[in-house]
Design a protein around this motif. Structure first.
Motif, short mmCIF file in Angstrom:
data_model
loop_
_atom_site.label_atom_id
_atom_site.label_comp_id
_atom_site.label_asym_id
_atom_site.label_seq_id
_atom_site.Cartn_x
_atom_site.Cartn_y
_atom_site.Cartn_z
N GLY A 30 -85.05 -81.16 82.78
CA GLY A 30 -85.69 -80.37 81.83
C GLY A 30 -85.63 -78.88 81.73
N ASP A 31 -84.35 -78.47 82.36
CA ASP A 31 -83.82 -76.88 82.61
C ASP A 31 -83.26 -76.75 81.12
N THR A 32 -83.20 -75.54 80.87
CA THR A 32 -82.05 -74.85 79.82
C THR A 32 -80.80 -74.58 80.59
N GLN A 33 -79.69 -74.41 79.87
CA GLN A 33 -78.59 -73.73 80.50
C GLN A 33 -79.08 -72.33 81.11
N THR A 34 -79.84 -71.54 80.43
CA THR A 34 -80.26 -70.24 80.93
C THR A 34 -80.91 -70.40 82.28
N GLN A 35 -81.80 -71.44 82.27
CA GLN A 35 -82.44 -71.64 83.80
C GLN A 35 -81.40 -71.92 84.68
N VAL A 36 -80.73 -72.95 84.55
CA VAL A 36 -79.63 -73.12 85.42
C VAL A 36 -78.75 -71.93 85.73
N ALA A 37 -78.28 -71.19 84.96
CA ALA A 37 -77.54 -69.83 85.13
C ALA A 37 -78.21 -69.06 86.24
N GLU A 38 -79.48 -68.61 85.84
CA GLU A 38 -80.35 -67.82 86.73
C GLU A 38 -80.52 -68.54 87.77
N ALA A 39 -80.91 -69.72 88.10
CA ALA A 39 -81.08 -70.62 89.30
C ALA A 39 -79.88 -70.28 90.25
N MET A 40 -78.56 -70.29 89.91
CA MET A 40 -77.53 -70.76 90.38
C MET A 40 -76.74 -69.13 90.52
N GLU A 41 -77.39 -67.97 89.87
CA GLU A 41 -76.98 -66.76 89.85
C GLU A 41 -75.31 -66.82 89.23
N TRP A 42 -75.47 -67.57 88.18
CA TRP A 42 -74.29 -67.55 87.29
C TRP A 42 -74.48 -67.12 86.25
N SER A 43 -73.34 -66.53 85.15
CA SER A 43 -73.70 -66.30 83.89
C SER A 43 -73.77 -67.20 82.74
N LEU A 44 -74.39 -67.19 81.95
CA LEU A 44 -74.79 -68.18 81.00
C LEU A 44 -73.56 -68.57 80.46
N SER A 45 -72.64 -67.79 80.21
CA SER A 45 -71.42 -68.22 79.66
C SER A 45 -70.53 -69.40 80.51
N LYS A 46 -70.74 -69.15 81.86
CA LYS A 46 -69.96 -69.89 82.86
C LYS A 46 -70.73 -71.33 83.06
N VAL A 47 -71.81 -71.56 82.72
CA VAL A 47 -72.70 -72.94 82.67
C VAL A 47 -72.34 -73.58 81.12
N THR A 48 -72.09 -72.65 80.15
CA THR A 48 -71.82 -73.20 79.01
C THR A 48 -70.59 -73.69 78.78
N ARG A 49 -69.66 -72.86 79.32
CA ARG A 49 -67.96 -73.26 79.56
C ARG A 49 -67.92 -74.65 80.42
N ILE A 50 -68.86 -74.50 81.57
CA ILE A 50 -68.36 -75.93 82.42
C ILE A 50 -69.09 -77.11 81.43
N GLU A 51 -70.12 -77.03 80.92
CA GLU A 51 -70.72 -78.00 80.09
C GLU A 51 -70.07 -78.49 78.94
N SER A 52 -69.51 -77.42 78.27
CA SER A 52 -68.52 -77.86 77.23
C SER A 52 -67.10 -78.52 77.39
N GLY A 53 -66.75 -78.14 78.82
CA GLY A 53 -65.73 -78.67 79.16
C GLY A 53 -64.34 -77.61 79.15
N ASP A 54 -64.89 -76.42 78.69
CA ASP A 54 -63.57 -75.23 78.35
C ASP A 54 -63.03 -75.05 79.76
N VAL A 55 -63.70 -75.11 80.82
CA VAL A 55 -63.46 -74.96 82.14
C VAL A 55 -63.76 -75.64 83.15
#
Length: 98
Positions: A30-55
């Motif tokens: 039930g987390d958003t990408q923003t919540q994951v980014a904050e919890a992992m201390e990552w940028s939102l763009s990192k989470v987005t790129r991982i989930e989209s398969g860009d990286v």
């Protein structure tokens, strides 16, 4: 003739497996990408790129992410870590310039 597994032959297939598992686990929690980014201390763009398969995600990033997302089954974690490693494999004939 011996057939190779799809994961070992296609890094993109392995990357897709990992990114879909991450996205499905995040949605199940039930987390958003923003919540994951904050919890992992990552940028939102990192989470987005991982989930989209860009990286591809490294095994060192994947393990704590899966723990945060509640993926605790050792067999699943090990399978996804192996897929993450395979997703970073270079395809034959694709040498870096330099």
């Amino acid at each position: 003739m011996k057939m190779k597994s799809v994961e070992s032959d296609k890094p993109a297939v392995a990357r897709r497996k990992v990114r879909l598992a991450i996205k499905d686990s995040r949605n199940a929690k039930g987390d958003t990408q923003t919540q994951v980014a904050e919890a992992m201390e990552w940028s939102l763009s990192k989470v987005t790129r991982i989930e989209s398969g860009d990286v591809a995600i490294s095994a060192n990033d994947l393990r704590p992410l899966l723990a945060y997302l509640g993926v605790e089954d050792r067999a699943i974690v090990d399978d996804l870590v192996q897929a993450a490693k395979a997703s970073k494999a270079r395809r034959p004939g694709r040498e870096s310039a330099g």
